[in-house]
Enzyme design. Structure first.
Site, short mmCIF file in Angstrom:
data_model
loop_
_atom_site.label_atom_id
_atom_site.label_comp_id
_atom_site.label_asym_id
_atom_site.label_seq_id
_atom_site.Cartn_x
_atom_site.Cartn_y
_atom_site.Cartn_z
N ASP A 151 -30.33 2.93 -23.47
CA ASP A 151 -30.10 2.01 -24.58
C ASP A 151 -28.61 1.77 -25.80
O ASP A 151 -28.20 2.85 -25.29
CB ASP A 151 -31.26 2.15 -25.54
N1 URA Z 1 -35.82 5.72 -23.11
C1 URA Z 1 -35.76 4.74 -24.11
O1 URA Z 1 -36.67 3.81 -24.64
N2 URA Z 1 -34.28 4.56 -24.29
C2 URA Z 1 -33.37 5.22 -23.50
O2 URA Z 1 -32.08 4.77 -23.50
C3 URA Z 1 -33.14 5.99 -22.34
C4 URA Z 1 -35.08 6.05 -22.07
#
Ligand code: URA
Length: 239
Positions: A104
């Site tokens: 993310d």
């Molecule tokens: N899980 C998430 O919620 N976000 C990420 O960036 C990676 C794994």
């Protein structure tokens, strides 16, 4: 044997059009001779290509690790926002280079990039058993029964059942989580399903490959022999 313009576009930051132009302008040599045309067939393993005075060290595919900082998208390009590809130095840019899975925008840590789709697939696929470990900070205290619930497989709000995950409680509001799949926002949704919000998320490892402590946020480097061994996944032509 491959077309010269295609080889140049795959090995450099030049687009196919720019590669053709460089060839037409006489800026590319093959075995010491000015290249005749973009269609010229060349064996990149056996012949020496020089573009703009610099030898091209041919590599079929490129494998990079990046320390992703917060605030950049795990995408190849975006018209408005900065992406992880914007962090890759020019000499590593090539056609098809893309992140292996996604973190993310605000997640930090280890991200692999490659133009080898088969390798990327083998890292991402839950069938390969390549686990990822995240450091998580939460907005409320962790309950002692959570490791058991994660191990049983958390059911997300939309009914999706996750594979078993390992949760180590490292502090009242911090934990390490190991997962072997990569569903969209998986860690955030897993904690959401047990009533907790994720305040920060950092990926420390993929398989046995740890984010090197000396790789600064925003920096990237090529994977070495020992990195592939740590991942337990190798490019097909090295097996
Ligand atoms: N899980 C998430 O919620 N976000 C990420 O960036 C990676 C794994």
């Amino acid at each position: 044997m491959e077309r010269l313009d295609k080889i140049l576009a795959s090995q450099t930051s030049l687009s196919r059009t720019e590669a053709k132009r460089a060839i037409h302008l006489g800026q590319v040599l093959v075995d010491g001779q000015v290249a005749s045309s973009p269609e010229q067939k060349v064996d990149p393993m056996a012949q020496k290509i020089i573009a703009f005075g610099k030898p091209i060290a041919y590599q079929k595919h490129l494998y990079l690790m990046l320390h992703k900082p917060a605030g950049v998208l795990s995408a190849s390009r975006d018209s408005r926002q900065k992406t992880v590809l914007d962090l890759v130095p020019d000499h590593f840019r090539r056609a098809g280079l893309a992140p292996v899975g996604r973190l993310d925008k605000n997640t930090t840590g280890l991200l692999l990039l490659t133009d080898d789709g088969d390798f990327a697939h083998r890292i991402i696929s839950p069938k390969s058993g390549v686990t990822k470990i995240y450091d998580v900070a939460l907005d409320a205290d962790l309950k002692p029964d959570l490791p058991e619930r994660f191990l049983a497989g958390v059911t997300l709000a939309d009914g999706t059942k996750c594979l078993p995950a390992k949760l180590d409680i490292t502090g009242p509001r911090t934990a390490l989580v190991e997962i072997c799949e990569g569903k969209y926002h998986q860690i955030k949704r897993m904690f959401g399903a047990v009533g907790l919000g994720v305040e920060s998320l950092h990926r420390r490892s993929i398989g046995g490959l740890l984010l090197p402590p000396d790789l600064a946020a925003g920096a990237c480097r090529m994977l070495k022999e020992e990195d592939f061994s740590a991942l337990g996944v190798f490019p097909n032509d090295c097996q």
